[in-house]
Design an enzyme around this catalytic site. Structure first.
Site, PDB file in Angstrom:
ATOM      1  N   THR A  32       0.829  -1.212   0.000  1.00  0.00           N
ATOM      2  CA  THR A  32       0.000   0.000   0.000  1.00  0.00           C
ATOM      3  C   THR A  32       0.864   1.262   0.000  1.00  0.00           C
ATOM      4  OG1 THR A  32      -1.832  -1.179   1.034  1.00  0.00           O
ATOM      5  CG2 THR A  32      -1.846   1.227   1.203  1.00  0.00           C
ATOM      6  N   GLU A  40       0.863   9.475  -5.852  1.00  0.00           N
ATOM      7  CA  GLU A  40       1.383  10.829  -5.638  1.00  0.00           C
ATOM      8  C   GLU A  40       2.279  11.257  -6.795  1.00  0.00           C
ATOM      9  OE1 GLU A  40       2.047  12.888  -1.783  1.00  0.00           O
ATOM     10  OE2 GLU A  40       2.724  10.864  -1.240  1.00  0.00           O
ATOM     11  N   HIS A  66      -7.056   0.515  -1.208  1.00  0.00           N
ATOM     12  CA  HIS A  66      -6.234  -0.482  -1.893  1.00  0.00           C
ATOM     13  C   HIS A  66      -7.052  -1.763  -1.812  1.00  0.00           C
ATOM     14  CE1 HIS A  66      -1.933  -2.342  -2.406  1.00  0.00           C
ATOM     15  NE2 HIS A  66      -2.766  -2.690  -3.369  1.00  0.00           N
TER      16      HIS A  66
END
Length: 123
Positions: A32, A40, A66
């Site tokens: 994750t 990002e 996720h």
């Protein structure tokens, strides 16, 4: 800068970006934290060319799910779309997938900052 700017970042699941390697879990699946970093990166890249000289963006908030694991060797893609601009505040819609389909989604807020001014706060 305009709404709709987009970028897709890619990586391959390997022994360095698994949950086991990153300490976020025990399994040899895409971590994750690696997914969040990829998301990002996509957001950062989406607006990079539209920024004034001497500026960058910094991440401030991310809300993501996720929802599905990705195995070693899978290519994972994360796409960020700029959905809102409010002064220096940029809001992105995020999606991530592998060959099996969607593995994550969310929203991300970044702020435009002057690099020199931002770094001077560390002194």
């Amino acid at each position: 800068m305009e709404k709709g700017l987009t970028h897709t970042s890619k990586t391959t699941v390997n022994t360095n970006n698994t949950a086991r390697a990153m300490g976020s879990g025990d399994l040899e699946v895409f971590a994750t934290p690696a997914l969040i970093a990829l998301m990002e990166n996509a957001a950062k890249q989406a607006v990079e060319a539209a920024l004034p000289e001497g500026s960058t963006t910094v991440g401030a908030q991310i809300q993501t799910s996720h929802i599905k694991p990705s195995a070693l060797g899978e290519e994972v893609t994360a796409t960020a779309v700029l959905e809102e601009i409010d002064g220096r505040k940029l809001t992105f819609r995020l999606t991530a997938s592998d060959s099996q389909g969607t593995i994550g989604e969310g929203t991300h807020i970044r702020y435009i900052v002057d690099i020199c001014r931002f770094m001077s706060k560390l002194k």
